[in-house]
Design an enzyme around this catalytic site. Sequence first.
Site, PDB file in Angstrom:
ATOM      1  N   ARG A   1       2.637  -6.931  -0.752  1.00 49.32           N
ATOM      2  CA  ARG A   1       2.415  -5.628  -0.143  1.00 49.32           C
ATOM      3  C   ARG A   1       1.686  -5.805   1.186  1.00 49.32           C
ATOM      4  O   ARG A   1       1.086  -6.852   1.438  1.00 49.32           O
ATOM      5  CB  ARG A   1       1.606  -4.737  -1.078  1.00 49.32           C
ATOM      6  N   LYS A  14     -12.170  -9.790  -1.564  1.00 42.44           N
ATOM      7  CA  LYS A  14     -11.252  -9.321  -0.514  1.00 42.44           C
ATOM      8  C   LYS A  14     -11.979  -9.090   0.806  1.00 42.44           C
ATOM      9  O   LYS A  14     -11.339  -8.871   1.844  1.00 42.44           O
ATOM     10  CB  LYS A  14     -10.537  -8.058  -0.976  1.00 42.44           C
TER      11      LYS A  14
END
Length: 644
Positions: free
Chosen positions: A550, A413
């Site tokens: 999200r 990430k």
Amino acid sequence: MFVKSIISLNRRQKAVILLTMDLLLVAASYLLALMLLTIDGPVLPGGLGGALAQLPALLVMAGALSLTLGLSRRRLRDYEGTAIALSVLLAVVLAAGSFVQARLTGLSLPGGVHVVFGLLCFIGVFLSRLSLIWVLTEIYRHSRNFKRVAIYGAGRTGMALAQELRKSDDFVVCAFLDDNAALRGMTLDGLPVYPGVQAGKVIERYKVDRVILAMPSLSIDKQTFLSKRLEKLGLQVQSLPAFTQWHGGAELRKMLTPIGPATLLSRDPLCQNLPAGNNAYCDAKVMISGAGGSIGLELCRQVVACRPRKLVLFELSELALYNADAELRVLAEAVGVEIVPVLGSVADAVQVRRVLAEHEIEIVLHAAAYKHVPLVEINPRTGLANNTLGTAVLARAARDGGVRRFVLVSSDKAVRPGNLMGASKRFAELLVQDLAARPGKTVFSIVRFGNVLGSSGSVVPLFQEQIARGGPVTLTDERVTRYFMTIQEASKLVLLAGSFAEGGEVFVLDMGKPVRIGDLARKLISTAGYTVRDAQNPDGDIEIVTTGLRPGEKLHEELMVRRGATTTAHPKIISVREDHLSELETAAALRDLRDAIERGSDADAIAAVAWAVPEYAPKSLPEDALQCQVVRARRNRDRDVPAE
């Protein structure tokens, strides 16, 4: 041949054998009762002849009763409770029948004969059944025609599983394994309980060839750890879904599924192909931050196996540290490793420096981080203080303390981050890269990997919990893909990076193709014994619901920004040197982040990260890009900021 002959008997043949045995026991009991009462001389007016004349009628009565009560038709494995009560009833009726018959024929037998006869009948039938059960169990345990099983977990689930497996003609349950010290040496439901560390003894004694993990509440990483340990002993290991998911014996046995990541990954696991780098850690003093987390704890287990001189467990959570210390002390005692638990935060510079100096740490494996994307997104100041500033404090303390090697555990990430958690890890990487570029004794390196199967808060435990509740399983988007690796792979990759890093590298694992999260959810539903309920299968068990991405979440993750990566000493380990900030830029960015956090300004903290990591586009910045522009302008004025 003898074993095969016994196994090949049908139910009717077995019932005939049991009935014949019961009739012989009745005759023996009657004769023994008469002998016991005539041992001091004959007490019968007509001698024993009249008494023996009663025996044929008693045998006919016994045979009729046995057939009526179904004693001879009951399987030996079911001889308990009701069956024992029926044996008592048979003995009582036969004793009463003997008494009535003697009265009707005018035979003056002492009353004690009938009582002793009844007692001997029950004892004979009871002991004969127990003896046959023991003999057949031993035959089954040593025969290759059956699967000999040990159940790991002697709780309610394990006991219920043992009962179900006893109804099967394929399995023979030999023993329980359980780590609860209170159960050691006990016998539950006729099965001995051994501690888990004595699994080898159970294999040797009972010739067990498989173990079933009957602890559905245990986390997947703990199950995987137990599975690997047992597989090294040559056992096949299977798992069992939650007790509430069982639908009966036959379906229960279908739900016994192998433990292992191969069914969830789109590739074969690489654990066996990754050396542990034992030489780098043997006899060294190692500190692992975040030692109570999923990755940190597995790192500790593997480092202990390398036999370091000392292992310092640095952990913020008291409960996690307590559990890690309790588990690792058991492993460490066997190899003579000193375990030192330290409760504290990596952002506490005073404590970090004291611990490094006091224990003369040579290697630091930095796994402490807040990694849950939504939580860091709504708690930016806390997340950045831990993930970024904490890394700066620990890395600089390691350099100043003369630590030989420092390894940062990072995430995919951090590559073109779409959320604050990823940006905080990329900023942490920049800080480590900056220190690696400076002259010094410490070799700094970074390990970057994708999602870890079974780590706390990851998608696999979440899906498993949703499946255990009966669904629905929630997906953010059917198109989402992620790279996955096992905890063992991730930990070995960290150890390898620490063993052959030269300084400044970012290591990634060649993990094959990314996994579609939708496919992963379907596999987990299938391995739990359920079917997916959708338009094509409206009668399925578990529904999959799409909730939408999200904030900050990407459809696809990457493992590197820069192309032209090179292989390392291991072909599955890739090394890449990513671009990073200059020394002055790094110092200025870190200063602004620290100032924003000390002022309590979430917006300024996010803006500081956005400047240091230009690929990051904040999703939670209250004033959009305005704050970033202000910070950039301030940077242009402060290029002469000193490095430290």
